[in-house]
Design a protein around this motif. Structure first.
Motif, mmCIF file in Angstrom:
data_model
loop_
_atom_site.group_PDB
_atom_site.id
_atom_site.type_symbol
_atom_site.label_atom_id
_atom_site.label_comp_id
_atom_site.label_asym_id
_atom_site.label_seq_id
_atom_site.Cartn_x
_atom_site.Cartn_y
_atom_site.Cartn_z
ATOM 1 N N VAL A 10 3.247 -4.750 7.164
ATOM 2 C CA VAL A 10 2.028 -4.016 7.139
ATOM 3 C C VAL A 10 2.282 -2.561 6.464
ATOM 4 O O VAL A 10 3.273 -1.991 6.990
ATOM 5 N N LEU A 11 1.720 -2.237 5.351
ATOM 6 C CA LEU A 11 2.282 -0.743 4.800
ATOM 7 C C LEU A 11 1.150 0.247 4.843
ATOM 8 O O LEU A 11 -0.237 -0.174 4.734
ATOM 9 N N SER A 12 1.232 1.578 4.972
ATOM 10 C CA SER A 12 0.346 2.428 5.096
ATOM 11 C C SER A 12 0.649 3.496 3.854
ATOM 12 O O SER A 12 1.765 3.642 3.807
ATOM 13 N N PHE A 13 -0.459 3.800 3.210
ATOM 14 C CA PHE A 13 -0.486 4.686 2.193
ATOM 15 C C PHE A 13 -1.016 6.093 2.500
ATOM 16 O O PHE A 13 -2.026 6.036 3.122
ATOM 17 N N THR A 14 -0.496 7.322 2.330
ATOM 18 C CA THR A 14 -1.008 8.462 2.663
ATOM 19 C C THR A 14 -0.792 9.565 1.373
ATOM 20 O O THR A 14 0.112 9.223 0.789
ATOM 21 N N GLU B 120 -5.628 8.278 4.329
ATOM 22 C CA GLU B 120 -4.514 7.139 4.590
ATOM 23 C C GLU B 120 -5.251 5.755 4.198
ATOM 24 O O GLU B 120 -6.457 5.663 4.381
ATOM 25 N N LYS B 121 -4.523 4.718 3.616
ATOM 26 C CA LYS B 121 -5.078 3.656 3.575
ATOM 27 C C LYS B 121 -3.794 2.572 4.003
ATOM 28 O O LYS B 121 -2.669 2.698 3.744
ATOM 29 N N THR B 122 -4.488 1.439 4.606
ATOM 30 C CA THR B 122 -3.718 0.372 5.189
ATOM 31 C C THR B 122 -3.525 -0.916 4.279
ATOM 32 O O THR B 122 -4.837 -1.122 3.789
ATOM 33 N N TRP B 123 -2.156 -1.336 4.060
ATOM 34 C CA TRP B 123 -2.203 -2.788 3.164
ATOM 35 C C TRP B 123 -1.681 -3.717 4.087
ATOM 36 O O TRP B 123 -0.868 -3.471 4.869
ATOM 37 N N ARG B 124 -2.608 -4.906 4.232
ATOM 38 C CA ARG B 124 -1.890 -5.988 4.900
ATOM 39 C C ARG B 124 -1.705 -7.186 4.125
ATOM 40 O O ARG B 124 -2.420 -7.358 2.938
ATOM 41 N N PRO B 125 -0.697 -8.033 4.181
ATOM 42 C CA PRO B 125 -0.657 -9.324 3.751
ATOM 43 C C PRO B 125 -1.830 -9.965 3.722
ATOM 44 O O PRO B 125 -2.514 -10.155 4.641
ATOM 45 N N GLY B 126 -2.184 -10.887 2.572
ATOM 46 C CA GLY B 126 -3.260 -11.348 2.218
ATOM 47 C C GLY B 126 -4.586 -10.571 1.572
ATOM 48 O O GLY B 126 -5.425 -11.311 1.542
ATOM 49 N N SER B 127 -4.182 -9.431 1.480
ATOM 50 C CA SER B 127 -5.245 -8.528 0.683
ATOM 51 C C SER B 127 -5.442 -9.160 -0.507
ATOM 52 O O SER B 127 -4.654 -9.762 -1.152
ATOM 53 N N ARG B 128 -6.192 -8.629 -1.179
ATOM 54 C CA ARG B 128 -6.901 -8.902 -2.637
ATOM 55 C C ARG B 128 -5.819 -8.429 -3.543
ATOM 56 O O ARG B 128 -5.439 -9.540 -4.307
ATOM 57 N N ILE C 139 4.442 6.105 1.170
ATOM 58 C CA ILE C 139 4.349 4.510 1.573
ATOM 59 C C ILE C 139 5.430 4.480 3.039
ATOM 60 O O ILE C 139 6.488 4.593 2.896
ATOM 61 N N GLU C 140 4.598 3.902 4.024
ATOM 62 C CA GLU C 140 5.443 3.695 4.974
ATOM 63 C C GLU C 140 5.353 2.362 5.781
ATOM 64 O O GLU C 140 4.297 1.826 5.844
ATOM 65 N N ASP C 141 6.626 1.704 6.102
ATOM 66 C CA ASP C 141 6.339 0.617 6.954
ATOM 67 C C ASP C 141 6.817 1.108 8.281
ATOM 68 O O ASP C 141 8.084 1.156 8.838
#
Length: 421
Positions: free
Chosen positions: A292-296, A302-310, A334-336
């Motif tokens: 899971v990654l977060s973008f700021t 902030e926006k969160t990306w998760r596996p399985g996203s479009r 980008i942060e893990d």
């Protein structure tokens, strides 16, 4: 608005040729020439009138050429009136006898002394070579009541090129007409084969074939650092150089204007193909499972990306950048969080930092981080950096350095890089 300020006074049309050609009207028993020119502050057309005599009307009726010459001489006076000022009626009336009643040689001499609207005469069919030679009266013998605005635009473009010392060959002109840039070089080029003389079209297509072969395999990507649909300028310049070099090599006689329009055509088409393309590293399947990654950004959005996203993580990040990047928002992260690592990109400085957690915070003390800096080479460098981090974390960035932990050392390296540009 009427120059005399009497818009509402009744006017009877005495003579008109239609269109924008000035008409003669009778207003309160007085003959006046009525013409539209310029615009007011709301961009609505302005109209002006000034008095004429019966002998002037007789010439206007019978001699289209002198009618058009008078019009072209009065237009600069209307322009001088601006959006609100009155027409200088005295100056307009002073043109009547010299243009309508004087011998042709005197008309030509007058037009060498006064400003006049050349485009008006050219659009109405005046002989261009005679205009160039100062024979304005004779030039209007070929005049027509119906204007051809394109003819005037082409003539203006030719004169602008002549002022730059540029003379086009028939093939040069045909190439510019093919791209729609003969009259307006700043317009987006198109492919307009019907605009080209059929005799010259095969030669034009041979030039285009050379250009297309030169840029085969090249592409122009997006640069979300500059906005959602911005073009990567480095990609553009690379394709522009490839096309220009090839076309000049195979067709050395072409003018620079023709070569530039071909390069512009191929580059704009490539950029157009990319404008709706997602930015990805080409290997979305290589993203780390379960990450899971977060973008700021620099505004703390902030926006969160998760596996399985479009979208893949790389594509999602660049869409986030395209949406949020601005002159005062040029730092993105980008942060893990689970692995305690991240990257921070500094678009304002063409640099980046990778950040890894050395020690978790315990007993009230904060965590300890290792921060390393690297210079980044354009958008392609950023794409490689983001893609590598998404796939393999900070460890995958080792080959994208050198990475410098000493901030002063990094700053010296950045200054050397900037000085060498």
């Amino acid at each position: 608005m009427m120059s005399s300020g009497d818009n509402d006074r009744m006017k009877d049309i005495v003579f008109t040729r239609g269109g924008w050609i000035p008409s003669v009207v009778r207003q309160d028993g007085e003959l006046r020439l009525l013409l539209g020119a310029g615009a007011d502050a709301t961009h609505s057309p302005r109209t002006f009138t000034f008095p004429v005599r019966e002998d002037h009307l007789a010439v206007i009726r019978e001699d289209l050429g002198r009618h058009l010459l008078l019009w072209s001489a009065v237009i600069p006076l209307c322009d001088a009136a601006g959006t609100r000022g009155p027409l200088d009626e005295s100056a307009a009336v002073a043109l009547l006898d010299p243009i309508l009643l004087s011998p042709p040689a005197d008309v030509d001499a007058l037009f060498r002394r006064i400003p006049w609207a050349r485009g008006t005469l050219v659009a109405h069919g005046a002989d261009i070579e005679m205009l160039d030679g100062g024979r304005v009266h004779a030039a209007t013998r070929t005049a027509t009541e119906t204007p051809d605005r394109k003819r005037a635009q082409d003539d203006a473009a030719r004169r602008r090129r002549a002022a730059r010392g540029v003379t086009l060959s028939p093939l040069d002109a045909a190439i510019l007409r093919y791209t729609g840039q003969y009259a307006h070089g700043a317009t987006i080029p198109k492919r307009l084969p019907d605009a080209v003389d059929p005799v010259l079209l095969p030669e034009v297509m041979r030039v285009l074939a050379t250009a297309e072969q030169a840029c085969a395999g090249l592409s122009i990507g997006r640069d979300p650092r500059q906005g959602k649909r911005a073009t990567d300028k480095r990609d553009w310049k690379r394709m522009e150089a490839a096309v220009g070099g090839a076309v000049r090599g195979v067709h050395p006689g072409l003018a620079d204007d023709a070569v530039r329009t071909v390069s512009f055509l191929l580059c704009s088409e490539a950029a157009d193909r990319a404008k709706d393309t997602l930015l990805d590293d080409g290997n979305a399947t290589g993203e780390r499972a379960g990450t899971v990654l977060s973008f700021t950004d620099d505004k703390k959005t902030e926006k969160t990306w998760r596996p399985g996203s479009r979208l893949s993580a790389t594509a999602e990040f660049w869409e986030f950048v395209g949406d949020r990047s601005a002159t005062d928002n040029k730092v993105f992260t980008i942060e893990d969080e689970e692995r305690g690592e991240g990257i921070q990109v500094h678009f304002y400085a063409d640099s980046a930092a990778r950040i890894t957690t050395v020690r978790e915070g315990t007993d009230g003390s904060g965590p300890e981080y290792r921060v390393e800096y690297a210079l980044i080479d354009g958008m392609s460098g950023y794409r490689g950096l983001v893609g590598a981090f998404v796939r393999g974390g900070c460890a995958a960035l080792d080959g994208l350095g050198p990475w410098m932990s000493d901030n002063e050392e990094f700053e010296r390296a950045r200054q050397r890089r900037d000085a060498a540009r």
